[in-house]
Design an enzyme around this catalytic site. Structure first.
Site, PDB file in Angstrom:
ATOM      1  N   HIS A  42      -6.156  -0.953  -2.050  1.00 22.95           N
ATOM      2  CA  HIS A  42      -5.890  -2.310  -1.559  1.00 22.95           C
ATOM      3  C   HIS A  42      -7.065  -3.252  -1.819  1.00 22.95           C
ATOM      4  O   HIS A  42      -6.871  -4.467  -1.930  1.00 22.95           O
ATOM      5  CB  HIS A  42      -5.605  -2.241  -0.052  1.00 22.95           C
ATOM      6  CG  HIS A  42      -5.253  -3.547   0.574  1.00 22.95           C
ATOM      7  ND1 HIS A  42      -3.995  -4.117   0.493  1.00 22.95           N
ATOM      8  CD2 HIS A  42      -6.003  -4.425   1.315  1.00 22.95           C
ATOM      9  CE1 HIS A  42      -3.973  -5.257   1.157  1.00 22.95           C
ATOM     10  NE2 HIS A  42      -5.181  -5.473   1.651  1.00 22.95           N
ATOM     11  N   HIS A  91      -3.165  -7.337  -2.087  1.00 21.36           N
ATOM     12  CA  HIS A  91      -3.113  -6.049  -2.790  1.00 21.36           C
ATOM     13  C   HIS A  91      -2.980  -6.318  -4.292  1.00 21.36           C
ATOM     14  O   HIS A  91      -2.174  -7.158  -4.700  1.00 21.36           O
ATOM     15  CB  HIS A  91      -1.916  -5.230  -2.298  1.00 21.36           C
ATOM     16  CG  HIS A  91      -1.949  -3.805  -2.762  1.00 21.36           C
ATOM     17  ND1 HIS A  91      -2.308  -2.755  -1.942  1.00 21.36           N
ATOM     18  CD2 HIS A  91      -1.681  -3.249  -3.972  1.00 21.36           C
ATOM     19  CE1 HIS A  91      -2.249  -1.623  -2.625  1.00 21.36           C
ATOM     20  NE2 HIS A  91      -1.876  -1.901  -3.860  1.00 21.36           N
ATOM     21  N   CYS A 137       0.829  -1.204   0.000  1.00 24.59           N
ATOM     22  CA  CYS A 137       0.000   0.000   0.000  1.00 24.59           C
ATOM     23  C   CYS A 137       0.869   1.261   0.000  1.00 24.59           C
ATOM     24  O   CYS A 137       2.002   1.253   0.495  1.00 24.59           O
ATOM     25  CB  CYS A 137      -0.917   0.002   1.221  1.00 24.59           C
ATOM     26  SG  CYS A 137      -2.444  -0.949   1.013  1.00 24.59           S
ATOM     27  N   ASN A 139      -0.301 -13.664 -10.209  1.00 23.71           N
ATOM     28  CA  ASN A 139      -0.898 -14.745  -9.430  1.00 23.71           C
ATOM     29  C   ASN A 139      -1.978 -14.123  -8.564  1.00 23.71           C
ATOM     30  O   ASN A 139      -1.683 -13.320  -7.680  1.00 23.71           O
ATOM     31  CB  ASN A 139       0.134 -15.432  -8.542  1.00 23.71           C
ATOM     32  CG  ASN A 139       1.167 -16.203  -9.338  1.00 23.71           C
ATOM     33  OD1 ASN A 139       0.858 -16.789 -10.370  1.00 23.71           O
ATOM     34  ND2 ASN A 139       2.399 -16.204  -8.877  1.00 23.71           N
ATOM     35  N   HIS A 152       2.773 -13.740 -23.091  1.00 20.76           N
ATOM     36  CA  HIS A 152       3.821 -14.294 -23.941  1.00 20.76           C
ATOM     37  C   HIS A 152       3.959 -13.383 -25.151  1.00 20.76           C
ATOM     38  O   HIS A 152       2.979 -13.114 -25.850  1.00 20.76           O
ATOM     39  CB  HIS A 152       3.488 -15.723 -24.364  1.00 20.76           C
ATOM     40  CG  HIS A 152       3.749 -16.726 -23.285  1.00 20.76           C
ATOM     41  ND1 HIS A 152       3.474 -18.069 -23.429  1.00 20.76           N
ATOM     42  CD2 HIS A 152       4.295 -16.591 -22.045  1.00 20.76           C
ATOM     43  CE1 HIS A 152       3.824 -18.709 -22.318  1.00 20.76           C
ATOM     44  NE2 HIS A 152       4.317 -17.832 -21.471  1.00 20.76           N
ATOM     45  N   GLY A 159      -1.003 -19.221  -4.675  1.00 16.88           N
ATOM     46  CA  GLY A 159       0.228 -18.907  -3.969  1.00 16.88           C
ATOM     47  C   GLY A 159       0.463 -17.429  -3.739  1.00 16.88           C
ATOM     48  O   GLY A 159       1.576 -17.037  -3.369  1.00 16.88           O
ATOM     49  N   GLU A 204      -1.953 -37.496 -14.489  1.00 19.69           N
ATOM     50  CA  GLU A 204      -1.526 -36.219 -15.065  1.00 19.69           C
ATOM     51  C   GLU A 204      -0.063 -35.925 -14.778  1.00 19.69           C
ATOM     52  O   GLU A 204       0.627 -35.307 -15.588  1.00 19.69           O
ATOM     53  CB  GLU A 204      -2.413 -35.094 -14.532  1.00 19.69           C
ATOM     54  CG  GLU A 204      -3.836 -35.191 -15.077  1.00 19.69           C
ATOM     55  CD  GLU A 204      -4.838 -34.459 -14.201  1.00 19.69           C
ATOM     56  OE1 GLU A 204      -5.616 -33.679 -14.760  1.00 19.69           O
ATOM     57  OE2 GLU A 204      -4.835 -34.666 -12.985  1.00 19.69           O
ATOM     58  N   SER A 220       0.649 -14.257  -1.751  1.00 19.77           N
ATOM     59  CA  SER A 220       0.772 -14.026  -0.312  1.00 19.77           C
ATOM     60  C   SER A 220       0.247 -12.666   0.125  1.00 19.77           C
ATOM     61  O   SER A 220       0.147 -12.388   1.320  1.00 19.77           O
ATOM     62  CB  SER A 220       2.242 -14.158   0.122  1.00 19.77           C
ATOM     63  OG  SER A 220       3.050 -13.234  -0.583  1.00 19.77           O
ATOM     64  N   PHE A 258      -6.747 -30.666  -9.480  1.00 22.79           N
ATOM     65  CA  PHE A 258      -5.357 -30.942  -9.153  1.00 22.79           C
ATOM     66  C   PHE A 258      -4.751 -31.804 -10.254  1.00 22.79           C
ATOM     67  O   PHE A 258      -5.389 -32.721 -10.769  1.00 22.79           O
ATOM     68  CB  PHE A 258      -5.242 -31.677  -7.808  1.00 22.79           C
ATOM     69  CG  PHE A 258      -5.686 -30.853  -6.639  1.00 22.79           C
ATOM     70  CD1 PHE A 258      -4.830 -29.955  -6.037  1.00 22.79           C
ATOM     71  CD2 PHE A 258      -6.977 -30.964  -6.146  1.00 22.79           C
ATOM     72  CE1 PHE A 258      -5.234 -29.188  -4.955  1.00 22.79           C
ATOM     73  CE2 PHE A 258      -7.394 -30.208  -5.064  1.00 22.79           C
ATOM     74  CZ  PHE A 258      -6.522 -29.314  -4.465  1.00 22.79           C
TER      75      PHE A 258
END
Length: 360
Positions: free
Chosen positions: A119, A175, A53, A164, A292, A170, A330, A172, A325
């Site tokens: 935020h 924000h 922030c 992400n 990409h 994942g 897989e 963390s 999953f």
């Protein structure tokens, strides 16, 4: 007769060169299952404990964020690659180790891209001008790093820009932010695409993604969104249940080729797509998204074959709490999905263009 909706089959991904096992008979209409939603909580516009922030102190080093009012880019305090490090020299003489334990040095730098000072927003909750600012931040970073390469200040060859979103992917810190990892090499997934796109162009005299856009416009089964400059499809070879591919309609090699109208079109379609994602299971929909595009400087084939596109990889399958999953077959055999790309596209097309679960 064989039915794509009832019988197992493999679909080829021409970008990666891999096959995807499709088993539609296992879950023809998975969205008719559980409808539970995640515990959705609207975040405040400012969090005094957030390292991203405005005006707050970051996680390490004591640096203080400026009172930024739009996008804000800074070097990642936990960079995955380092620019100022010695070159790797292989002194190994054992022939088996030289054949099997292969190491290459890598140098680079990582950046954090704060999308907004607010935020409590995400891309679908931002307005189009705000997302245009994000696109301009991607462009600024791309051109700045390219110039550093050209002037000999750094050995950068490619910048991987990505986001992400959500704890499931994942992330963390909630924000709104993305990242950019700049390397002195082309990453594996991008390199595979460049190899396959170059091979396709040499064999057919046309561009793989250019032809794919034409095919999707003909068939109209997997299109989710479309505007003057871009198209979003659930690719024929999708692995994740609601994976999408955002592709430029004309041959744009990188963000550097975008004109002002195309920037607006890109921002608009990103907002529309991420809004549909949120409305799919009435939650702040998690995903990993990445651009990409062309390397800064590459071979003639690499530069000519590059075609701007964005991958969206969301993990949710049946509801806000049921994830797909990649395990078992897989991990050991090949990628597999139960929902066909056509079914997923139909589901996404029918969703609202405004986030509705926050109205409650």
């Amino acid at each position: 007769m064989f039915s794509f909706s009832d019988h197992s089959h493999r679909r080829f991904n021409p970008l990666s060169g891999d096959y995807i096992l499709c088993s539609p008979h296992r879950a023809k209409r998975p969205w008719l299952g559980a409808k539970e939603t995640a515990n959705v909580q609207q975040l405040p516009s400012y969090d005094p404990t957030c390292f991203l922030c405005p005006r707050n102190t970051r996680a390490v080093g004591g640096a203080v964020n400026p009172d930024y009012s739009s996008t804000y880019i800074f070097p990642n305090d936990f960079s995955a690659v380092i620019l100022d490090q010695p070159d790797y020299v292989d002194h190994e003489t054992d022939p088996l180790k030289k054949r099997l334990l292969i190491t290459k040095g890598v140098k680079g730098k990582c950046f954090v891209i704060c999308f907004s000072p607010n935020h409590g927003v995400t891309l679908p909750l931002m307005d189009v001008p705000g997302i245009v600012n994000v696109v301009n931040a991607w462009l600024k970073l791309y051109t700045t790093l390219k110039t550093e390469h050209a002037t000999g200040k750094a050995p950068y060859k490619y910048v991987q820009i990505f986001e992400n979103k959500g704890a499931a992917m994942g992330c963390s810190n909630p924000h709104p932010h993305g990242q950019a990892w700049c390397l002195d090499t082309i990453p594996t997934e991008v390199n595979k695409e460049l190899i396959n796109m170059t091979k396709y162009r040499k064999e057919n005299g046309t561009h793989l993604l250019g032809d794919y856009v034409k095919l999707e416009q003909q068939e109209k089964q997997r299109i989710v969104l479309e505007n003057e400059s871009f198209i979003v499809v659930v690719p024929y070879w999708a692995l994740w249940p609601f994976e999408t591919l955002l592709i430029s309609k004309e041959h744009l090699r990188s963000v550097e080729d975008l004109n002002e109208a195309q920037k607006v079109d890109l921002a608009t379609i990103i907002k529309q797509l991420t809004t549909k994602y949120d409305n799919l299971f009435n939650t702040f929909f998690p995903y990993s998204m990445g651009i990409h595009q062309a390397p800064f400087f590459g071979t003639e084939d690499e530069m000519e074959s590059s075609w701007f596109h964005m991958h969206f990889y969301p993990p949710l399958l049946r509801s806000a709490t049921v994830k797909k999953f990649c395990v078992g077959f897989e991990m050991l055999g090949e990628a597999q999905r139960d929902l066909t790309s056509e079914q997923a596209a139909e589901r996404l097309r029918g969703l609202d263009g405004e986030v509705h679960f926050l109205r409650k």
